[in-house]
Design a protein around this motif. Structure first.
Motif, PDB file in Angstrom:
ATOM      1  N   LYS C 102       1.854  48.335  63.911  1.00 42.99           N
ATOM      2  CA  LYS C 102       3.239  48.817  63.984  1.00 42.99           C
ATOM      3  C   LYS C 102       3.974  48.538  62.675  1.00 42.99           C
ATOM      4  CE  LYS C 102       3.919  49.830  68.571  1.00 42.99           C
ATOM      5  NZ  LYS C 102       3.215  48.907  69.494  1.00 42.99           N
ATOM      6  N   VAL C 103       3.671  47.419  62.072  1.00 41.09           N
ATOM      7  CA  VAL C 103       4.329  47.085  60.806  1.00 41.09           C
ATOM      8  C   VAL C 103       3.264  46.863  59.745  1.00 41.09           C
ATOM      9  CG1 VAL C 103       6.290  46.022  61.952  1.00 41.09           C
ATOM     10  CG2 VAL C 103       4.355  44.602  61.259  1.00 41.09           C
ATOM     11  N   ILE C 104       3.645  47.093  58.510  1.00 43.36           N
ATOM     12  CA  ILE C 104       2.667  46.887  57.442  1.00 43.36           C
ATOM     13  C   ILE C 104       2.718  45.447  56.943  1.00 43.36           C
ATOM     14  CG2 ILE C 104       4.184  47.635  55.566  1.00 43.36           C
ATOM     15  CD1 ILE C 104       1.562  49.009  54.453  1.00 43.36           C
ATOM     16  N   ALA C 105       3.889  44.794  57.089  1.00 45.65           N
ATOM     17  CA  ALA C 105       3.997  43.408  56.625  1.00 45.65           C
ATOM     18  C   ALA C 105       4.985  42.653  57.493  1.00 45.65           C
ATOM     19  CB  ALA C 105       4.445  43.362  55.173  1.00 45.65           C
ATOM     20  N   GLY C 106       4.762  41.365  57.607  1.00 42.50           N
ATOM     21  CA  GLY C 106       5.677  40.498  58.345  1.00 42.50           C
ATOM     22  C   GLY C 106       6.148  39.389  57.425  1.00 42.50           C
ATOM     23  N   ILE C 107       7.468  39.074  57.492  1.00 38.63           N
ATOM     24  CA  ILE C 107       8.015  38.045  56.610  1.00 38.63           C
ATOM     25  C   ILE C 107       8.503  36.873  57.463  1.00 38.63           C
ATOM     26  CG2 ILE C 107       9.798  37.538  54.888  1.00 38.63           C
ATOM     27  CD1 ILE C 107       9.788  40.658  54.410  1.00 38.63           C
ATOM     28  N   GLN C 108       8.025  35.716  57.108  1.00 41.15           N
ATOM     29  CA  GLN C 108       8.430  34.535  57.851  1.00 41.15           C
ATOM     30  C   GLN C 108       9.355  33.706  56.962  1.00 41.15           C
ATOM     31  OE1 GLN C 108       5.094  32.820  59.711  1.00 41.15           O
ATOM     32  NE2 GLN C 108       6.234  31.180  60.691  1.00 41.15           N
ATOM     33  N   VAL C 109      10.624  33.524  57.432  1.00 39.81           N
ATOM     34  CA  VAL C 109      11.602  32.751  56.652  1.00 39.81           C
ATOM     35  C   VAL C 109      11.672  31.357  57.254  1.00 39.81           C
ATOM     36  CG1 VAL C 109      13.959  32.728  55.757  1.00 39.81           C
ATOM     37  CG2 VAL C 109      12.874  34.907  56.363  1.00 39.81           C
ATOM     38  N   PRO C 110      11.307  30.329  56.490  1.00 43.81           N
ATOM     39  CA  PRO C 110      11.292  28.966  57.059  1.00 43.81           C
ATOM     40  C   PRO C 110      12.712  28.442  57.291  1.00 43.81           C
ATOM     41  CG  PRO C 110      10.699  28.908  54.750  1.00 43.81           C
ATOM     42  CD  PRO C 110      10.848  30.355  55.107  1.00 43.81           C
ATOM     43  N   ILE C 111      12.796  27.394  58.097  1.00 44.07           N
ATOM     44  CA  ILE C 111      14.091  26.868  58.548  1.00 44.07           C
ATOM     45  C   ILE C 111      14.929  26.313  57.390  1.00 44.07           C
ATOM     46  CG2 ILE C 111      13.295  24.505  59.082  1.00 44.07           C
ATOM     47  CD1 ILE C 111      14.822  25.050  61.845  1.00 44.07           C
ATOM     48  N   ASP C 112      14.240  25.815  56.336  1.00 41.88           N
ATOM     49  CA  ASP C 112      14.998  25.181  55.236  1.00 41.88           C
ATOM     50  C   ASP C 112      15.125  26.092  54.023  1.00 41.88           C
ATOM     51  OD1 ASP C 112      12.373  25.268  54.587  1.00 41.88           O
ATOM     52  OD2 ASP C 112      12.262  23.226  53.782  1.00 41.88           O
ATOM     53  N   PHE C 113      14.998  27.387  54.251  1.00 41.65           N
ATOM     54  CA  PHE C 113      14.961  28.358  53.150  1.00 41.65           C
ATOM     55  C   PHE C 113      16.232  28.277  52.295  1.00 41.65           C
ATOM     56  CE2 PHE C 113      15.675  32.838  51.714  1.00 41.65           C
ATOM     57  CZ  PHE C 113      14.578  32.934  50.864  1.00 41.65           C
ATOM     58  N   SER C 114      17.383  28.478  52.917  1.00 38.41           N
ATOM     59  CA  SER C 114      18.643  28.480  52.162  1.00 38.41           C
ATOM     60  C   SER C 114      18.927  27.100  51.566  1.00 38.41           C
ATOM     61  CB  SER C 114      19.805  28.892  53.052  1.00 38.41           C
ATOM     62  OG  SER C 114      19.616  30.205  53.510  1.00 38.41           O
ATOM     63  N   ARG C 115      18.591  26.069  52.327  1.00 46.32           N
ATOM     64  CA  ARG C 115      18.849  24.708  51.862  1.00 46.32           C
ATOM     65  C   ARG C 115      18.101  24.430  50.552  1.00 46.32           C
ATOM     66  NH1 ARG C 115      16.868  20.369  55.182  1.00 46.32           N
ATOM     67  NH2 ARG C 115      16.654  22.033  56.719  1.00 46.32           N
ATOM     68  N   GLN C 116      16.856  24.823  50.509  1.00 48.70           N
ATOM     69  CA  GLN C 116      16.044  24.592  49.310  1.00 48.70           C
ATOM     70  C   GLN C 116      16.651  25.309  48.110  1.00 48.70           C
ATOM     71  OE1 GLN C 116      13.334  22.863  48.669  1.00 48.70           O
ATOM     72  NE2 GLN C 116      12.655  22.194  50.694  1.00 48.70           N
ATOM     73  N   ILE C 117      17.103  26.523  48.313  1.00 47.59           N
ATOM     74  CA  ILE C 117      17.629  27.307  47.201  1.00 47.59           C
ATOM     75  C   ILE C 117      18.916  26.680  46.689  1.00 47.59           C
ATOM     76  CG2 ILE C 117      18.589  29.542  46.524  1.00 47.59           C
ATOM     77  CD1 ILE C 117      16.680  30.827  48.518  1.00 47.59           C
ATOM     78  N   THR C 118      19.768  26.333  47.623  1.00 54.50           N
ATOM     79  CA  THR C 118      21.025  25.709  47.223  1.00 54.50           C
ATOM     80  C   THR C 118      20.742  24.426  46.469  1.00 54.50           C
ATOM     81  OG1 THR C 118      21.745  26.510  49.378  1.00 54.50           O
ATOM     82  CG2 THR C 118      23.344  25.271  48.078  1.00 54.50           C
ATOM     83  N   ALA C 119      19.698  23.716  46.854  1.00 49.63           N
ATOM     84  CA  ALA C 119      19.355  22.455  46.198  1.00 49.63           C
ATOM     85  C   ALA C 119      18.720  22.699  44.832  1.00 49.63           C
ATOM     86  CB  ALA C 119      18.395  21.656  47.081  1.00 49.63           C
ATOM     87  N   GLY C 120      18.509  23.957  44.467  1.00 48.45           N
ATOM     88  CA  GLY C 120      17.949  24.250  43.143  1.00 48.45           C
ATOM     89  C   GLY C 120      16.432  24.289  43.134  1.00 48.45           C
ATOM     90  N   ALA C 121      15.824  24.136  44.282  1.00 51.84           N
ATOM     91  CA  ALA C 121      14.355  24.259  44.342  1.00 51.84           C
ATOM     92  C   ALA C 121      13.990  25.702  44.738  1.00 51.84           C
ATOM     93  CB  ALA C 121      13.804  23.264  45.365  1.00 51.84           C
ATOM     94  N   SER C 122      12.739  25.936  44.999  1.00 53.93           N
ATOM     95  CA  SER C 122      12.319  27.290  45.380  1.00 53.93           C
ATOM     96  C   SER C 122      12.267  27.428  46.898  1.00 53.93           C
ATOM     97  CB  SER C 122      10.908  27.592  44.855  1.00 53.93           C
ATOM     98  OG  SER C 122      10.931  27.666  43.469  1.00 53.93           O
TER      99      SER C 122
END
Lengths: 375, 582, 374
Positions: C102-122
């Motif tokens: 049904k889909v060609i790709a699935g994206i899994q966003v981890p729970i700390d995604f935004s937190r890591q970015i705000t903290a300057g990490a990836s």
């Protein structure tokens, strides 16, 4: 007087006759057994969408230490075949003539740019856009090499804010062979089912043997089944052979069950044979039958089935046409049964579609073949 | 039993295709235990009638019943009670004799294992016993027809329908076919035999004579033949002049038909005509005239209004052939081997300028191989062949320019118009410009092709198709003309017209080489070469060959009798030699 | 009596040439079969054969409710190549949707995604891609990378970055796949048409019996072969030119090379195909054998010609074999003539193999016909 409409003994005689004919004609055997092996072999080795050993040039205009390190990094990669040059004019000509698929320029002031951060690009990548697939690969792969080199050289490059971790399921190594070889089985079966059937039925009309058989008590249904059954078996044998080749020689996994594979193939034979029968009943002429089978059976199976080119990427009118190409449903089922497993949610709609198209062809073919010579 | 003796009833049957009427209001009956002939010229509707009787076509109007079953409403039953042998060889060429027989046995619901006797009987009957493992495609024409008959006879049909079974079959095999059919009718089967050859129709118990879809005669052939008593004559010992005499005979107003029989000319008078004119002609050429019994063919041609005239408009226009040598075609020790099989073995003969030379032999005797080597279609393994003194191996192009060739299947380009076919033939023989236009105009005039110029040859009536093929072959005025079974399956009127042209050409000095299975055609030849088992077994005039076959049982042999006699005599000599060797 | 016994005669040749042209073109049915399907197929396949991805569906399993995951989802939703996004609540649903295609790709966003970015990490995103569709999977991943790079750029807007590389695609700056496929398709379709016409030509005459008629005439084998080559050559060249015209005017593909050099190449290309077709025809004894023979030669030839994938990716043996296929050389010429303004010397390098193939195959065809007479 009552004559049985369907008689197994008569059917058996017709099937036996057809099998003998198929076995004795060298051109039938060529198409049924030699061509599939050649095709599978070519799809496994010749038609590879994976780009390997691409020839590129590296123009090293600077002789500084970092430039030499970068050049060395290019020279040591596995998937590139690097030609070194001093002047970009040397390699530019070779891109035009196709000897190189692109080149990388390490500019004269490479070291200065590296340190000054003046916004000027460090490195230029030129690709041969006339081969878009290869061009993409060259661009992506050379960028990867530069990034790796940058990380190793401790360049001041901040980590990306978001990192993507791709995981390719079913085909972790991304070998195109794994998706092409299962699809090739659909092509082979289209050739046997549609092309060969169209020819042999047309031949029966052309040579006048149809008239002799029709004057016996055998019914139309028996004549048609007797004609098709051997090619059904031939198609299934070719499938089995092709599947064995795929699994044991080309290392394609069969993650689903063999039973599912055979069931799918058997159902695909309905539209394939039906189309061949319809073509020959309408034309009754070998030349026209071959041409029409080529243009309505083989080439669509090749181009419009999602085998080489993704249906998702086609414009809506063309996608509409693909709905009527039985191979489309078979290719998607084959890839699933080989690479994923028995996913019946994928199979059922495909099976239904193939059966529906097949029934439609058979109804038309039956109407075109009445048991007499009228019309 | 008498009341029940009717096998087939045809009542008011009409059949039309797109724009042609194939059958018009046809009514007839066919009896059990009789051989019924369906005769008629090309396009008379013979094949259409056969197909309706086997339920393969439906009549547009009228009814037909076969063995009591309606051909439309009881179609399935028809296929059980009839055996059918289509005109085109309807057997599978890549199956063996036995496999073909088994296939048709099973299709008729027979258990093969239980019928070994029937198989043995049929194989014995057809004399195909030694060839059961041979592929049908590799059989000779005669054997193919016999196999077709054996297959049609499976499950003992009540009505057997044979569509032109003897086309392309040599006299020996044809005799076999007759023998088989005779045995079947004696058992009570109704056998229907369609044919364009009237000598075959003459041998039937009853004949349905069709012309343009209508029944013109039904009854025993003698009934029609007897109407002609007193109108058939033979001019004996005309000799070398017989072609000129025939032309004169045919041009007499009182004569409706005439043919050459060896050294004699046979003529049929028109209804109520007197023999005077013929008698005068006979006196003038110093020939004796003799009344002969009429033949069915005479009656047939008379019924259709007589044969064509004796003058070939084409030959009139041609110049006389001049050759340096008097020998037009010659071969010495001609031999052809395929692997370890010798198709032609050590054949030598010479053909004079202006001679009509026949090449005869049973199917598979090496006749076509020899013929092909003579016209350059095949290279001999040993020996040599010359046409007008040119070696076919060395001066290929030059030798080929001296010969014309007309194949059995006419070999016309169906996708080109009649005019384009003529232009092609002219061009391929190197004629161009004004010369080409002049020759084509001659052909169009000589063969009356004008109305057909823009049609496709496929749509032409058979007679015109044959004219066109002949026109293409003689366009370049070749001194030698090769004809390969030129009138196979062709009706007598078309055949007469064809021979009028050939006789005309021969009188102009054109040498004619002809192969044929048709013995009436052999009578036209000056000399006949008989090939058997790859070797030349006889070479003489038709009359001399007939004389050599005179026996006590057969004091006045026909050409067919002579053919069979000579072939059997050669077989006997061979057998004796073999026994002597052991 | 014309004593014309030379082994070559223009008159005879002309007669046969006219006959060949009429037997191919007089019948409206065969006229249709020759011209209509190739042109129709050029239109359909040009659109069908694309390596771009559009109208695909994606699945997203978003465990993060922060700002950056919202940003990501919004951008995906607006992306042109995506037709629908399935939001799922557990990772097994991602798996199921991919399995079922049904889909060609699935994206899994981890729970700390935004937190890591705000903290300057990836922030780490896991992308599951359907490997059955390996090619479009890769392309989809490329598109996703571009979206992610955009977000990254926004995050790091204030930070100055050195741009490490600049990529330029010569000849086809936007990597338009149609620019690649259409010239190639015109070669393939002309190849098949010429092969089919010629492979049937002798076999058909043989089946109809007219070939014997030709052989008893004074015409030489060479004349027969030449007269059968010319009409197919004319038709094939015409077809090729029609398709080239369609590529230029209909598909608006830039033509940068020399038309005259291309024309010469087309003629030689078709001639070499004609030679191969006549060879097949001379060997075959029936039309069926000729058709199947042409098919058995034609299909592998197309696959090995570099149409679908470059010749240089193939094993060495196949690369050597590919040199004997006229299409291999012609594809280089036609693609180069359109996009690359191929120089005369480069064209020459690919034209002489065509000439060699033509001479060899036509000679062999002549020999095969002659040997049949033995």
């Amino acid at each position: 007087m009552k004559v049985k409409k369907f008689d197994l003994k008569r059917l058996g005689a017709l099937v036996y006759k057809e099998s003998l004919q198929a076995i004795r004609d060298p051109s039938t055997l060529l198409i049924a057994f030699v061509l599939p092996v050649v095709l599978l072999f070519l799809f496994a080795y010749a038609v590879s969408l994976d780009v390997r050993d691409v020839r590129i040039g590296v123009v090293q205009e600077s002789n500084s230490a970092p430039a030499q390190q970068l050049a060395a990094a290019f020279a040591s990669t596995r998937y590139l075949n690097v030609t070194m040059a001093q002047d970009r004019r040397e390699v530019a000509e070779q891109v035009v003539s196709g000897k190189l698929r692109g080149f990388v320029v390490i500019p004269q002031d490479f070291e200065q740019r590296l340190h000054s951060q003046n916004g000027l690009p460090l490195i230029q990548i030129i690709t041969d856009g006339s081969q878009p697939n290869t061009a993409n690969y060259v661009a992506n792969y050379t960028q990867g090499v530069i990034q790796n080199w940058g990380a190793g050289a401790g360049m001041k490059v901040a980590p990306a804010a978001i990192e993507l971790e791709p995981r390719y399921w079913f085909n972790a190594e991304l070998e195109s062979r794994r998706s092409l070889v299962p699809g090739a089985i659909a092509i082979v079966m289209t050739i046997i089912g549609t092309m060969l059937t169209a020819l042999v039925v047309a031949r029966e009309w052309e040579r006048g043997t149809m008239e002799a058989v029709m004057s016996t008590p055998a019914s139309v249904v028996e004549i048609l089944i007797g004609k098709l059954l051997p090619y059904f078996v031939l198609g299934m044998l070719a499938t089995l052979g092709a599947a064995a080749l795929a699994i044991f020689v080309f290392n394609v996994p069969l993650r689903g069950s063999l039973a599912a594979l055979l069931f799918l193939s058997a159902v695909f034979m309905i539209p394939a044979l039906g189309q061949g029968l319809l073509i020959s009943s309408v034309t009754r002429n070998q030349f026209l039958a071959a041409q029409i089978a080529l243009f309505s059976g083989f080439l669509p199976a090749f181009m419009l089935s999602g085998f080489l080119y993704e249906i998702d990427g086609m414009p809506a009118p063309i996608q509409f046409i693909t709905w009527f190409v039985p191979a489309r449903y078979f290719v998607s089922s084959l890839k699933t049964v080989f690479l994923v497993g028995d996913i019946w949610a994928v199979f059922w709609p495909n099976l239904l579609a193939m059966a529906a198209i097949g029934t439609f062809f058979f109804v038309l073919a039956k109407r075109a073949t009445r048991k007499n010579l009228e019309g | 039993m008498l009341a029940n003796n009717t096998a087939v009833v045809i009542e008011g049957v009409n059949k039309h295709f797109a724009n042609t009427k194939a059958l018009r209001n046809l009514s007839a009956t066919i009896q059990y235990g009789q051989l019924t002939g369906i005769a008629g010229p090309d396009g008379a509707g013979k094949t259409t009638l056969m197909r309706i009787l086997t339920g393969l076509l439906e009549p547009n109007a009228g009814h037909a019943t076969v063995a009591g079953f309606d051909v439309v409403n009881n179609n399935e039953a028809i296929h059980v009670v009839t055996g059918y042998m289509p005109q085109r060889f309807g057997l599978y060429e890549d199956l063996t004799v036995m496999e073909n027989m088994r296939l048709y046995a099973r299709l008729r619901g027979m258990n093969v294992a239980e019928h070994t006797e029937l198989f043995a009987e049929l194989l014995e009957f057809t004399r195909l016993g030694p060839f059961t493992e041979r592929l049908a495609g590799k059989l000779s024409g005669g054997m193919k027809q016999k196999l077709g008959l054996a297959c049609a006879l499976m499950a003992r049909p009540k009505v057997l329908l044979l569509d032109e079974p003897a086309v392309g079959v040599d006299p020996v095999s044809r005799q076999d076919l007759w023998r088989m059919v005779q045995a079947l009718t004696d058992e009570g089967m109704a056998v229907v035999w369609s044919t364009a050859y009237l000598d075959e129709a003459e041998r039937c118990d009853t004949v349905l004579l069709l012309n343009e879809g209508q029944l013109v005669f039904q009854g025993p052939p003698e009934e029609l033949t007897n109407r002609l008593v007193g109108r058939s004559f033979r001019l004996e010992n005309v000799g070398a002049e017989r072609r000129a005499v025939l032309a004169e005979v045919l041009n007499l107003p009182s004569v409706s038909d005439g043919v050459i029989q060896g050294a004699a000319v046979r003529a049929v008078l028109r209804k109520d005509a007197q023999v005077n004119e013929l008698q005068q002609l006979a006196n003038r050429v110093q020939a004796t005239i003799q009344e002969v019994p009429p033949r069915f063919e005479d009656a047939f041609i008379d019924l259709l209004g007589g044969g064509p005239g004796g003058t070939s408009a084409l030959a009139e226009r041609l110049p006389k052939v001049e050759l340096a040598s008097n020998i037009a075609v010659s071969c010495k020790h001609l031999t052809k081997r395929f692997g370890d099989f010798t198709a032609t073995n050590n054949v030598s003969f010479e053909v004079q300028k202006g001679e009509i030379f026949g090449l005869l032999g049973p199917n598979g005797a090496g006749k076509s191989t020899t013929f092909k080597m003579l016209c350059g279609l095949m290279k001999p393994t040993a020996g040599e062949a010359h046409v007008v003194g040119l070696d076919l191996r060395k001066a290929t192009g030059a030798a080929k320019g001296q010969l014309g060739y007309m194949a059995q299947k006419f070999s016309l380009y169906g996708l080109l118009s009649v005019k384009q076919n003529l232009e092609f033939s002219a061009g391929v023989y190197g004629l161009s410009g004004a010369k080409q236009r002049q020759r084509i105009a001659e052909m169009i005039k000589g063969f009356a092709l004008e109305p057909w110029l823009n049609s496709s040859p496929d749509s032409l009536p058979l007679g015109f198709k044959q004219r066109l093929a002949l026109a293409c072959a003689v366009m370049h005025q070749p001194p030698v003309l090769f004809l390969d079974e030129p009138t196979s399956g062709v009706d007598p009127i078309t055949r007469r017209e064809f021979w009028t042209h050939i006789n005309g050409l021969a009188r102009k000095g054109v040498t004619i080489m002809v192969t044929t299975h048709f013995m009436d055609e052999a009578e036209y030849c000056d000399r006949v070469a008989l090939l058997h088992r790859s070797e030349l077994i006889a070479l003489d005039t038709p009359d001399a060959l007939k004389r050599s076959a005179i026996t006590e049982q057969c004091p006045d042999p026909t050409m067919e009798d002579a053919f069979i006699y000579l072939v059997e005599a050669a077989d006997l000599a061979d057998d004796l030699k073999k026994q002597g060797g052991v | 009596m014309t004593k014309q016994s030379s082994s070559f005669s223009i008159v005879r040749l002309r007669a046969q040439f006219i006959k060949e042209v009429f037997s191919v073109l007089r019948d409206p049915r065969s006229r249709m079969v020759i011209f209509a399907p190739p042109l129709l197929q050029l239109l359909i396949f040009a659109f069908a054969a694309t390596l771009e991805v559009s109208n695909v569906e994606l699945a997203v399993y978003n465990q993060d409710s922060g700002r950056w995951s919202q940003e990501l989802v919004m951008r995906l939703d607006h992306a042109d190549f995506v037709s629908n996004i399935h939001y799922v609540g557990k990772s097994s649903d991602l798996q199921r949707l991919i399995n079922e295609g049904k889909v060609i790709a699935g994206i899994q966003v981890p729970i700390d995604f935004s937190r890591q970015i705000t903290a300057g990490a990836s922030g780490q995103l896991q992308v599951l891609i359907d490997g059955r569709r390996s090619n479009s999977g890769q392309i989809t991943f490329g598109y996703l990378s571009a979206i992610v790079a955009d977000i990254s750029a926004e995050v790091q807007a204030e930070q100055s970055q050195i741009t490490p590389v600049v990529v330029r695609h010569w000849f086809n700056p936007n990597l338009n796949y149609r620019w690649f496929i259409v010239p190639g398709l015109s070669g393939i379709l002309a190849f098949f048409s010429a092969l089919m016409i010629t492979s049937l030509s002798i076999a058909r005459e043989r089946e109809l019996g007219t070939f014997d008629q030709l052989l008893v005439s004074p015409t030489s084998t060479a004349e027969i072969i030449i007269s059968k080559s010319l009409p197919a050559l004319a038709i094939g060249t015409l077809l090729g030119l029609l398709m080239i015209a369609a590529a230029v005017f209909l598909f608006q593909i830039p033509f940068s090379g020399s038309f005259w050099l291309l024309l010469i190449s087309i003629v030689l290309f078709i001639l070499s195909v004609v030679g191969i077709g006549l060879m097949i025809s001379a060997i075959s004894s029936t039309q069926q054998q000729a058709i199947l023979g042409a098919f058995a030669i034609g299909v592998p030839a197309v696959l090995m010609s570099g149409f679908a994938t470059p010749v240089e990716n193939m094993p060495m043996i196949l690369q050597a074999l590919a040199q004997a296929i006229p299409l291999t050389h012609f594809l280089v010429i036609v693609q180069g003539s359109f996009l690359k303004a191929l120089t005369p010397s480069d064209i020459l390098a690919n034209v002489w193999p065509l000439l060699v193939i033509a001479v060899v195959s036509l000679t062999l065809a002549t020999l095969f016909v002659r040997r049949r007479l033995e």
